[in-house]
Write an enzyme that holds these catalytic residues in place. Sequence first.
Site, PDB file in Angstrom:
ATOM      1  N   GLU A 171      51.630 -51.687   1.892  1.00  0.00           N
ATOM      2  CA  GLU A 171      53.089 -51.595   1.977  1.00  0.00           C
ATOM      3  C   GLU A 171      53.573 -50.754   3.168  1.00  0.00           C
ATOM      4  O   GLU A 171      54.352 -49.817   3.017  1.00  0.00           O
ATOM      5  CB  GLU A 171      53.640 -51.027   0.666  1.00  0.00           C
ATOM      6  CG  GLU A 171      53.287 -51.890  -0.532  1.00  0.00           C
ATOM      7  CD  GLU A 171      53.779 -51.303  -1.849  1.00  0.00           C
ATOM      8  OE1 GLU A 171      54.446 -50.247  -1.824  1.00  0.00           O
ATOM      9  OE2 GLU A 171      53.498 -51.894  -2.902  1.00  0.00           O
ATOM     10  N   GLU A 279      48.649 -59.100  -6.920  1.00  0.00           N
ATOM     11  CA  GLU A 279      49.292 -58.346  -7.992  1.00  0.00           C
ATOM     12  C   GLU A 279      50.280 -59.219  -8.758  1.00  0.00           C
ATOM     13  O   GLU A 279      51.370 -58.795  -9.127  1.00  0.00           O
ATOM     14  CB  GLU A 279      50.021 -57.118  -7.423  1.00  0.00           C
ATOM     15  CG  GLU A 279      49.131 -56.207  -6.603  1.00  0.00           C
ATOM     16  CD  GLU A 279      49.848 -54.961  -6.095  1.00  0.00           C
ATOM     17  OE1 GLU A 279      50.918 -54.606  -6.666  1.00  0.00           O
ATOM     18  OE2 GLU A 279      49.359 -54.343  -5.133  1.00  0.00           O
TER      19      GLU A 279
END
Length: 445
Positions: A171, A279
Amino acid sequence: MTRVRVRPVRARLGRSTARFAAAAAMLVAGCFAGVSAAGPALADGSTLQAAAAESGRYFGTAIAAGRMSDSQYMTIANREFNMITAENEMKMDATEPSRGQFNFSAGDQIANWAIQNNKRVRGHALAWHSQQPSWMQSMEGSALRTAMLNHIAGVAGHYKGKIYAWDVVNEAFEDGSSGARRNSNLQRTGNDWIEAAFRAARSADPNAKLCYNDYNTDNWNHAKTQAVYNMVRDFKARGVPIDCVGFQAHFNSGNPVPSNYHVTLQNFADLGVDVQITELDIAGSGTSQAEQFRGVTQACMAVTRCTGITVWGVRDTDSWRASDTPLLFDGSGNKKLAYSYVLDQLNTADGGSTTPPAGSCTVTVAKTESWGDRFNTVFTVSGTNNWRVLIRTGSGQSLQNSWNATVSGTSGTLTATPNGNGNQFGITLYTGGNTSTPTASCTAV
């Protein structure tokens, strides 16, 4: 106590929730290659891991050490999944709570269980702006850079030879339209920090696949997606060691699976990296949620270098967003409709040669007559007389005609249902310069 992500469900402004159904209809094409699957010998297609293995892919989950005493939780994890990600136990704060003092007990518990049960392990994550230990949060500059590199060396070195793939950096890009890097303390050590992290990870564990992992990179047209793509392209051109890109795939009504999801995966794969859905969870219930899960599975299967899918948790109640009921098993451990849709789609990977379970169907596709600007395709359904077939046409192709079924849509994704003329039907497509054979998937209704 296991920490869960305190992260808002992300929405993209201006996106219609009606995209749910359209996006979920993405279908597959091409041949499949990928990593060889590890796992117990199971009946073909009877579990997620066995069905994924038919195309050389894996199907994984994230588990938490604090839940490993739950027999139902572990039974499902062992039966259904062959790739395991530690939910929090390998992150920076968990593995190096004090500077230079590493703690691998919880991570080892998960990794050792996975390996003992013939499963592989995804490492998550070596460098991230979030969930840093308290001693690192206030660090800046060269001291932080050194600490980051030492952390990577210590953690990746400890697990050397045990990890299939590491999320080396997690991220690192901003949301929104800027395409900029996130203004984190790691970014402020210098714009080369991501490259430095990957080189350190390669040095610490030369045989693990090294991945960049992020969310909201699903739509090919979004600035964040393009920024990550350009970074990966640059890394590949300059020999920076990157092997894979992870797409977190946290979806909801404001952020549905985009209709170009498979295009995104393919474009990254074309850079010479594997792509992995890392995810996956999708808010919702019933058919709408199930179709979304099917769409993600179809998108991965359409890309040869999409090597596997990981859902972020086992049961709805184990999820970091439990109120959204976003997983494949409910809180009592029962398989949801989404599970059936995913399993059915995974079982199409071998061309539908497996015997369909009760209440399901398969469809075969055969391209037949062709003329200069159009061609025919025949579809044959087996397993039920009550079916819905989703047809994915190639870029530029459009429907001219159909027979023996009711077909809606003109391009992109078509939907076919019976009209009383049996289980074989056909369509005529204008090529639009594209002569590729459409692909299809069948659902019993």
